[in-house]
Write a protein that holds these residues in place. Structure first.
Motif, mmCIF file in Angstrom:
data_model
loop_
_atom_site.group_PDB
_atom_site.id
_atom_site.type_symbol
_atom_site.label_atom_id
_atom_site.label_comp_id
_atom_site.label_asym_id
_atom_site.label_seq_id
_atom_site.Cartn_x
_atom_site.Cartn_y
_atom_site.Cartn_z
ATOM 1 N N PRO A 65 52.777 89.247 -34.149
ATOM 2 C CA PRO A 65 51.539 89.084 -33.393
ATOM 3 C C PRO A 65 51.232 90.274 -32.503
ATOM 4 C CG PRO A 65 53.320 87.850 -32.371
ATOM 5 C CD PRO A 65 53.874 88.410 -33.659
ATOM 6 N N GLY A 66 52.161 91.203 -32.375
ATOM 7 C CA GLY A 66 51.944 92.331 -31.479
ATOM 8 C C GLY A 66 52.483 92.015 -30.094
ATOM 9 N N ILE A 67 52.774 93.050 -29.333
ATOM 10 C CA ILE A 67 53.304 92.886 -27.985
ATOM 11 C C ILE A 67 52.282 92.167 -27.104
ATOM 12 C CG2 ILE A 67 52.472 95.173 -27.357
ATOM 13 C CD1 ILE A 67 54.844 95.417 -25.479
ATOM 14 N N THR A 68 52.770 91.249 -26.284
ATOM 15 C CA THR A 68 51.899 90.469 -25.404
ATOM 16 C C THR A 68 51.789 91.144 -24.039
ATOM 17 O OG1 THR A 68 52.546 88.402 -26.491
ATOM 18 C CG2 THR A 68 51.558 88.226 -24.297
ATOM 19 N N PRO A 69 50.580 91.309 -23.520
ATOM 20 C CA PRO A 69 50.437 91.934 -22.193
ATOM 21 C C PRO A 69 51.067 91.064 -21.104
ATOM 22 C CG PRO A 69 48.315 91.769 -23.350
ATOM 23 C CD PRO A 69 49.296 90.946 -24.115
ATOM 24 N N ALA A 70 51.626 91.729 -20.111
ATOM 25 C CA ALA A 70 52.097 91.007 -18.934
ATOM 26 C C ALA A 70 50.893 90.426 -18.201
ATOM 27 C CB ALA A 70 52.875 91.950 -18.019
ATOM 28 N N ASN A 71 51.136 89.361 -17.442
ATOM 29 C CA ASN A 71 50.115 88.689 -16.621
ATOM 30 C C ASN A 71 49.111 87.894 -17.446
ATOM 31 O OD1 ASN A 71 51.147 89.880 -14.167
ATOM 32 N ND2 ASN A 71 50.173 91.793 -14.808
ATOM 33 N N VAL A 72 49.352 87.773 -18.742
ATOM 34 C CA VAL A 72 48.464 87.018 -19.625
ATOM 35 C C VAL A 72 49.197 85.786 -20.139
ATOM 36 C CG1 VAL A 72 47.308 87.047 -21.867
ATOM 37 C CG2 VAL A 72 47.093 89.001 -20.344
ATOM 38 N N VAL A 73 48.511 84.647 -20.095
ATOM 39 C CA VAL A 73 49.059 83.403 -20.639
ATOM 40 C C VAL A 73 48.004 82.790 -21.552
ATOM 41 C CG1 VAL A 73 49.985 81.114 -20.136
ATOM 42 C CG2 VAL A 73 50.456 83.001 -18.565
ATOM 43 N N ALA A 74 48.410 82.447 -22.767
ATOM 44 C CA ALA A 74 47.507 81.816 -23.737
ATOM 45 C C ALA A 74 46.244 82.645 -23.973
ATOM 46 C CB ALA A 74 47.159 80.396 -23.293
ATOM 47 N N GLY A 75 46.411 83.960 -24.030
ATOM 48 C CA GLY A 75 45.280 84.827 -24.354
ATOM 49 C C GLY A 75 44.334 85.115 -23.208
ATOM 50 N N GLY A 76 44.691 84.692 -21.990
ATOM 51 C CA GLY A 76 43.778 84.895 -20.867
ATOM 52 C C GLY A 76 44.493 85.260 -19.582
ATOM 53 N N VAL A 77 43.721 85.768 -18.634
ATOM 54 C CA VAL A 77 44.245 86.069 -17.310
ATOM 55 C C VAL A 77 43.543 85.150 -16.322
ATOM 56 C CG1 VAL A 77 42.575 87.964 -17.051
ATOM 57 C CG2 VAL A 77 44.585 87.856 -15.558
ATOM 58 N N SER A 78 44.321 84.421 -15.516
ATOM 59 C CA SER A 78 43.786 83.443 -14.563
ATOM 60 C C SER A 78 43.871 83.994 -13.149
ATOM 61 C CB SER A 78 44.581 82.132 -14.653
ATOM 62 O OG SER A 78 44.490 81.576 -15.951
ATOM 63 N N MET A 79 42.769 83.848 -12.395
ATOM 64 C CA MET A 79 42.708 84.434 -11.060
ATOM 65 C C MET A 79 42.302 83.410 -10.019
ATOM 66 S SD MET A 79 41.029 88.168 -11.862
ATOM 67 C CE MET A 79 39.604 87.454 -12.642
ATOM 68 N N LYS A 81 42.289 83.221 -5.342
ATOM 69 C CA LYS A 81 41.716 83.892 -4.183
ATOM 70 C C LYS A 81 42.015 85.391 -4.205
ATOM 71 C CE LYS A 81 41.664 83.739 0.872
ATOM 72 N NZ LYS A 81 42.189 83.071 2.092
ATOM 73 N N ASP A 82 40.996 86.191 -3.878
ATOM 74 C CA ASP A 82 41.117 87.651 -3.819
ATOM 75 C C ASP A 82 41.576 88.262 -5.140
ATOM 76 O OD1 ASP A 82 40.349 87.681 -1.127
ATOM 77 O OD2 ASP A 82 42.419 87.309 -0.469
ATOM 78 N N GLY A 83 41.324 87.562 -6.218
ATOM 79 C CA GLY A 83 41.676 88.084 -7.535
ATOM 80 C C GLY A 83 43.148 88.008 -7.866
ATOM 81 N N GLU A 84 43.924 87.242 -7.091
ATOM 82 C CA GLU A 84 45.355 87.131 -7.376
ATOM 83 C C GLU A 84 45.562 86.456 -8.733
ATOM 84 O OE1 GLU A 84 49.534 85.316 -5.529
ATOM 85 O OE2 GLU A 84 47.627 84.944 -4.514
ATOM 86 N N VAL A 85 46.407 87.055 -9.547
ATOM 87 C CA VAL A 85 46.681 86.511 -10.877
ATOM 88 C C VAL A 85 47.698 85.381 -10.756
ATOM 89 C CG1 VAL A 85 47.561 87.026 -13.183
ATOM 90 C CG2 VAL A 85 46.138 88.686 -11.996
ATOM 91 N N VAL A 86 47.376 84.249 -11.365
ATOM 92 C CA VAL A 86 48.213 83.055 -11.274
ATOM 93 C C VAL A 86 48.416 82.458 -12.664
ATOM 94 C CG1 VAL A 86 47.451 82.514 -8.930
ATOM 95 C CG2 VAL A 86 46.195 81.564 -10.889
ATOM 96 N N GLN A 87 49.258 81.456 -12.716
ATOM 97 C CA GLN A 87 49.399 80.669 -13.936
ATOM 98 C C GLN A 87 48.137 79.828 -14.151
ATOM 99 O OE1 GLN A 87 52.837 78.128 -13.700
ATOM 100 N NE2 GLN A 87 54.174 79.752 -12.928
ATOM 101 N N PRO A 100 52.752 83.181 -9.911
ATOM 102 C CA PRO A 100 52.674 82.062 -8.965
ATOM 103 C C PRO A 100 51.789 80.953 -9.506
ATOM 104 C CG PRO A 100 51.382 83.939 -8.198
ATOM 105 C CD PRO A 100 52.164 84.419 -9.366
ATOM 106 N N SER A 101 52.060 79.750 -9.083
ATOM 107 C CA SER A 101 51.222 78.620 -9.484
ATOM 108 C C SER A 101 49.912 78.688 -8.707
ATOM 109 C CB SER A 101 51.928 77.301 -9.185
ATOM 110 O OG SER A 101 51.994 77.086 -7.785
ATOM 111 N N PRO A 102 48.849 78.055 -9.216
ATOM 112 C CA PRO A 102 47.591 78.023 -8.457
ATOM 113 C C PRO A 102 47.775 77.447 -7.052
ATOM 114 C CG PRO A 102 47.200 77.366 -10.717
ATOM 115 C CD PRO A 102 48.688 77.479 -10.562
ATOM 116 N N ALA A 103 48.590 76.393 -6.944
ATOM 117 C CA ALA A 103 48.812 75.779 -5.628
ATOM 118 C C ALA A 103 49.432 76.772 -4.649
ATOM 119 C CB ALA A 103 49.708 74.550 -5.767
#
Length: 290
Positions: A65-79, A81-87, A100-103
Motif C-alpha cells: 500500500p505504500g508508506i503511511t504518513p505520520a499523523n494520519v489515521v484512516a486516510g485523514g488528519v484530524s484536528m 483546537k489551534d490545529g492540534e492533530v489528534v486521534q 492525543p485523544s480529542p478529549a
C-alpha cells in the motif's frame, strides 16, 4: 613352407587401434555434449530462478500500500483546537495511534466529527475552503468539532498528464507527516495557487515554493522515514502509492465527488451554504435542537 602371419597381425592391430581411437573420440564427444547440456540446463535453471525472483519482487512491490504518513489515521488528519492533530473520535477497528485523544486536546464530549474529502485540483473544494474554513476552524477551537481532512486524487485527468491531483496530495501528506502545525496555513496556500483545469499542473519546484511560503520547512525530515525530507518526499513522490490507495478506498466508500463532506459519518449537501452547514453541524453536537 610356413605361412607368414605378421602382415595380418599388423593389419589387425591397426584396425583395433583405429577402433579404439574412434571409441575414445566418440566417448570424448559424448562427454562434451553431456557437459554442454548440463551447463545449459543449469544456466536455464538459474535464469528461471532469477526471473521468478524478479517477478516476485515486482508483485510484492505492486501489492504494497505504500508508506503511511505520520499523523494520519484512516486516510485523514484530524484536528482540534489551534490545529492540534489528534486521534479521530472513533478510532477505526484494529488501528492504533500515539496522537492525543480529542478529549485530551479539549474537545467536548458531544463534539461532532466533520470530515472533508478534498482534491487540490477541484475548484469546488477551493470554493468550500474559502467559504467555510474560518467557521470550521472556529468550531474546532471551541471544542465543538473535530475537523478531519482527507486529501484524495481523482482529478489527475484535469492536469494534462502532470498528475497534479496525486502530486499535490502527496505534498500534503509530506507536510502532515513532518509539520502538521502548518496545515491551517498550508491548505489555503495550496488553493490560492490552484492551477486551471485542463492546464499544466504545478511543477515540483512550484509546489515546494508554495509550501515554503506557507511556513513549511522543506528541509525537515519526515517522521515516518527520517532518511527523507519534505523536499525529497515531493521529488520522489514518497506517498504516491498511499494516495492512490486511499483515493480508491474513498471511492469504494461512496465518495462521489469533491468536496464530499460528512457530519458524524453522514453525507451533507450543505457545502455551498455556510450558514446551513453550520446549523447542521451544531444540531449534530446538540448545541441547537431540531
Amino acid at each position: 613352407m610356413a605361412k607368414n602371419n605378421s602382415g595380418d597381425k599388423s593389419g589387425d592391430n591397426r584396425r583395433n587401434q583405429a577402433r579404439e581411437n574412434a571409441r575414445r573420440i566418440a566417448e570424448a564427444q559424448n562427454k562434451k555434449e553431456r557437459t554442454a547440456k548440463t551447463i545449459l540446463y543449469v544456466g536455464i535453471g538459474v535464469v528461471v530462478v532469477v526471473v521468478a525472483a524478479i517477478v516476485g519482487v515486482l508483485i510484492f512491490q505492486q501489492s504494497k500500500p505504500g508508506i503511511t504518513p505520520a499523523n494520519v489515521v484512516a486516510g485523514g488528519v484530524s484536528m482540534a483546537k489551534d490545529g492540534e492533530v489528534v486521534q479521530p473520535k472513533q478510532m477505526p477497528k484494529g488501528e492504533e495511534s500515539d496522537l492525543p485523544s480529542p478529549a485530551d486536546a479539549g474537545v467536548k464530549k458531544d463534539a461532532a466529527t466533520v470530515t472533508v474529502y478534498l482534491d487540490f485540483q477541484c475548484p469546488g473544494c477551493k470554493a468550500f475552503e474559502d467559504a467555510n474554513a474560518p467557521t470550521l476552524e472556529k468550531l474546532a477551537d471551541e471544542g465543538s468539532i473535530v475537523l478531519e481532512y482527507k486529501p484524495v486524487s481523482i482529478l489527475d485527468r484535469m492536469s494534462t498528464g502532470n498528475e497534479y491531483s496525486t502530486r499535490s496530495a502527496n505534498l500534503a501528506a509530506c507536510v502532515i507527516d513532518s509539520q502538521p502545525e502548518t496545515i491551517r496555513e498550508f491548505f489555503p496556500a495550496m488553493y490560492a495557487q490552484q492551477p486551471e483545469e485542463q492546464g499544466n499542473g504545478r511543477t515540483d519546484e512550484q509546489l515546494l515554493k508554495v509550501a515554503e511560503d506557507a511556513g513549511v520547512d522543506t528541509s525537515k525530515k519526515l517522521k515516518s522515514d527520517p532518511e527523507q525530507t519534505v523536499k525529497s518526499c515531493v521529488t520522489d513522490q514518497t506517498f504516491k502509492d498511499y494516495v492512490k490507495k486511499t483515493s480508491s478506498e474513498a471511492l469504494d466508500n461512496g465518495v462521489e465527488a469533491t468536496p464530499w463532506v460528512l457530519i458524524n459519518g453522514k453525507h451533507t449537501d450543505k457545502t455551498s451554504d455556510p450558514q446551513a452547514l453550520t446549523l447542521e453541524i451544531l444540531k449534530a453536537t446538540g448545541e441547537i435542537k431540531g
